[in-house]
Design a protein around this motif. Structure first.
Motif, mmCIF file in Angstrom:
data_model
loop_
_atom_site.group_PDB
_atom_site.id
_atom_site.type_symbol
_atom_site.label_atom_id
_atom_site.label_comp_id
_atom_site.label_asym_id
_atom_site.label_seq_id
_atom_site.Cartn_x
_atom_site.Cartn_y
_atom_site.Cartn_z
ATOM 1 N N VAL A 112 -0.174 81.843 129.439
ATOM 2 C CA VAL A 112 -1.387 82.250 130.306
ATOM 3 C C VAL A 112 -2.660 81.997 129.377
ATOM 4 O O VAL A 112 -2.472 82.430 128.136
ATOM 5 N N GLY A 113 -3.953 81.606 129.766
ATOM 6 C CA GLY A 113 -4.897 81.981 128.894
ATOM 7 C C GLY A 113 -5.874 80.664 129.588
ATOM 8 O O GLY A 113 -5.748 80.081 130.790
ATOM 9 N N TRP A 114 -7.109 80.784 128.873
ATOM 10 C CA TRP A 114 -8.202 79.842 129.121
ATOM 11 C C TRP A 114 -7.918 78.399 128.954
ATOM 12 O O TRP A 114 -7.696 78.076 127.640
ATOM 13 N N GLY A 115 -8.208 77.339 129.815
ATOM 14 C CA GLY A 115 -8.001 76.176 129.448
ATOM 15 C C GLY A 115 -9.211 75.219 128.853
ATOM 16 O O GLY A 115 -10.369 76.063 128.970
ATOM 17 N N ALA A 116 -8.942 74.180 128.438
ATOM 18 C CA ALA A 116 -10.094 73.380 128.149
ATOM 19 C C ALA A 116 -11.439 73.025 129.017
ATOM 20 O O ALA A 116 -12.530 72.881 128.532
ATOM 21 N N ASP A 152 -12.508 75.540 131.026
ATOM 22 C CA ASP A 152 -12.912 76.932 131.067
ATOM 23 C C ASP A 152 -12.334 77.460 132.371
ATOM 24 O O ASP A 152 -12.976 78.545 133.017
ATOM 25 N N ALA A 153 -11.073 76.960 132.763
ATOM 26 C CA ALA A 153 -10.513 77.594 133.941
ATOM 27 C C ALA A 153 -9.292 78.375 133.426
ATOM 28 O O ALA A 153 -8.627 78.361 132.304
ATOM 29 N N TRP A 154 -9.062 79.499 134.199
ATOM 30 C CA TRP A 154 -7.751 80.534 133.794
ATOM 31 C C TRP A 154 -6.307 79.900 134.152
ATOM 32 O O TRP A 154 -6.389 79.684 135.443
ATOM 33 N N TRP A 155 -5.491 79.643 133.137
ATOM 34 C CA TRP A 155 -4.171 78.877 133.615
ATOM 35 C C TRP A 155 -2.915 79.789 133.535
ATOM 36 O O TRP A 155 -3.074 80.451 132.362
ATOM 37 N N GLU A 156 -2.243 79.764 134.377
ATOM 38 C CA GLU A 156 -0.988 80.620 134.212
ATOM 39 C C GLU A 156 0.197 79.903 134.630
ATOM 40 O O GLU A 156 0.421 78.762 135.520
ATOM 41 N N GLN A 157 1.376 79.637 133.728
ATOM 42 C CA GLN A 157 2.547 78.887 133.786
ATOM 43 C C GLN A 157 3.542 79.638 133.540
ATOM 44 O O GLN A 157 3.823 80.532 132.921
ATOM 45 N N ARG A 158 4.844 79.293 134.722
ATOM 46 C CA ARG A 158 6.039 79.746 134.457
ATOM 47 C C ARG A 158 6.955 79.075 133.620
ATOM 48 O O ARG A 158 6.692 77.937 133.602
ATOM 49 N N ALA A 159 7.643 79.544 132.735
ATOM 50 C CA ALA A 159 8.518 78.596 131.864
ATOM 51 C C ALA A 159 9.559 78.068 133.041
ATOM 52 O O ALA A 159 9.940 78.656 133.753
ATOM 53 N N ALA A 160 9.749 76.678 132.770
ATOM 54 C CA ALA A 160 10.561 76.131 133.876
ATOM 55 C C ALA A 160 11.156 74.785 133.130
ATOM 56 O O ALA A 160 10.465 74.059 132.265
ATOM 57 N N VAL A 161 12.346 74.391 133.686
ATOM 58 C CA VAL A 161 12.730 73.190 133.278
ATOM 59 C C VAL A 161 13.719 72.685 134.403
ATOM 60 O O VAL A 161 14.048 73.302 135.403
ATOM 61 N N PRO A 168 5.902 77.040 143.297
ATOM 62 C CA PRO A 168 4.731 76.918 142.464
ATOM 63 C C PRO A 168 5.122 77.408 140.887
ATOM 64 O O PRO A 168 5.918 78.352 140.992
ATOM 65 N N VAL A 169 4.808 76.474 140.035
ATOM 66 C CA VAL A 169 4.827 77.121 138.502
ATOM 67 C C VAL A 169 3.730 77.079 137.707
ATOM 68 O O VAL A 169 3.602 77.646 136.503
ATOM 69 N N THR A 170 2.474 76.470 138.340
ATOM 70 C CA THR A 170 1.541 76.483 137.328
ATOM 71 C C THR A 170 0.475 76.836 138.422
ATOM 72 O O THR A 170 0.124 76.350 139.431
ATOM 73 N N THR A 171 -0.678 77.710 137.904
ATOM 74 C CA THR A 171 -1.978 78.204 138.910
ATOM 75 C C THR A 171 -3.195 77.693 137.833
ATOM 76 O O THR A 171 -3.006 78.011 136.797
ATOM 77 N N ARG A 172 -4.176 77.378 138.330
ATOM 78 C CA ARG A 172 -5.473 77.197 137.956
ATOM 79 C C ARG A 172 -6.310 78.142 138.556
ATOM 80 O O ARG A 172 -6.561 77.773 139.896
#
Length: 202
Positions: free
Chosen positions: A76-80, A82-91, A131-135
């Protein structure tokens, strides 16, 4: 068909593989950087920077017979941008060994991870991707959709035809953390433990 811009040596490596075990070893070597290109990925590019901490676990999974094709850490965190990104661990990856398949699924479900299996030997319709990634709270990435025939062919282009047929009709296993963020990176410890148990049993 040759893979564009893939070196002649790399093409020989992938074409020479005859078993899933050999394919897993080659994928592990690509993850570790000793092979510069792999089918279905930008030629002469290795794993993304965010994947590098996962390489030891992914390589172990590949060598055990879970040939991973896509993965991401929980972040989770701010991306390059300037958007807020959240990811699930996934494979996601292909398994052709039923013993390993059950071991992975059992370990993941027991630990409370989300699991989806897609058997490509059957033409059953796939479920909706997860869904595994949100912006900025909107879906920006998904795992678990059924791969089209065209995309499957591109993913394994350049393999020996018999091996291509085996992996393109194998069982694809998608394992995800239910939560977004770094807490979900427990997924890698759980999966690493499951393949170590397979190795000890052998």
């Amino acid at each position: 068909m040759q893979l564009p811009w893939m070196s002649r040596t790399d093409r020989r490596h992938w074409k020479s593989a005859r078993t899933t075990a050999a394919l897993g070893e080659l994928m592990a070597q690509w993850l570790e950087g000793s092979i510069s290109s792999r089918p279905g990925y930008t030629p002469r590019y290795g794993p993304e920077d965010e994947t590098r901490p996962l390489v030891p676990t992914l390589a172990a999974l590949c060598r055990a017979g879970y040939v991973t094709t896509c993965s991401q850490p929980g972040l989770v965190g701010w991306g390059a941008d300037d958007a807020w990104w959240e990811q699930r661990a996934a494979v996601e990856g292909v398994v052709t060994d039923p013993v390993l398949l059950h071991r992975l699924v059992d370990a993941a479900t027991t630990a409370g991870l989300l699991v989806r299996t897609i058997d490509y030997s059957r033409n059953a319709p796939g479920e909706a991707p997860i869904p595994v990634t949100t912006r900025n709270c909107e879906t920006a990435g998904e795992f678990g959709g059924r791969i089209s025939e065209a995309d499957m062919a591109a993913q394994w282009r350049g393999l020996n035809p018999d091996l291509h047929d085996e992996v393109s009709h194998g069982t694809y296993v998608i394992i995800l953390a239910p939560e977004y963020g770094p807490t979900g990176n427990r997924l890698w410890r759980i999966l690493a433990g499951s393949v170590q148990e397979v190795g000890h049993a052998a």
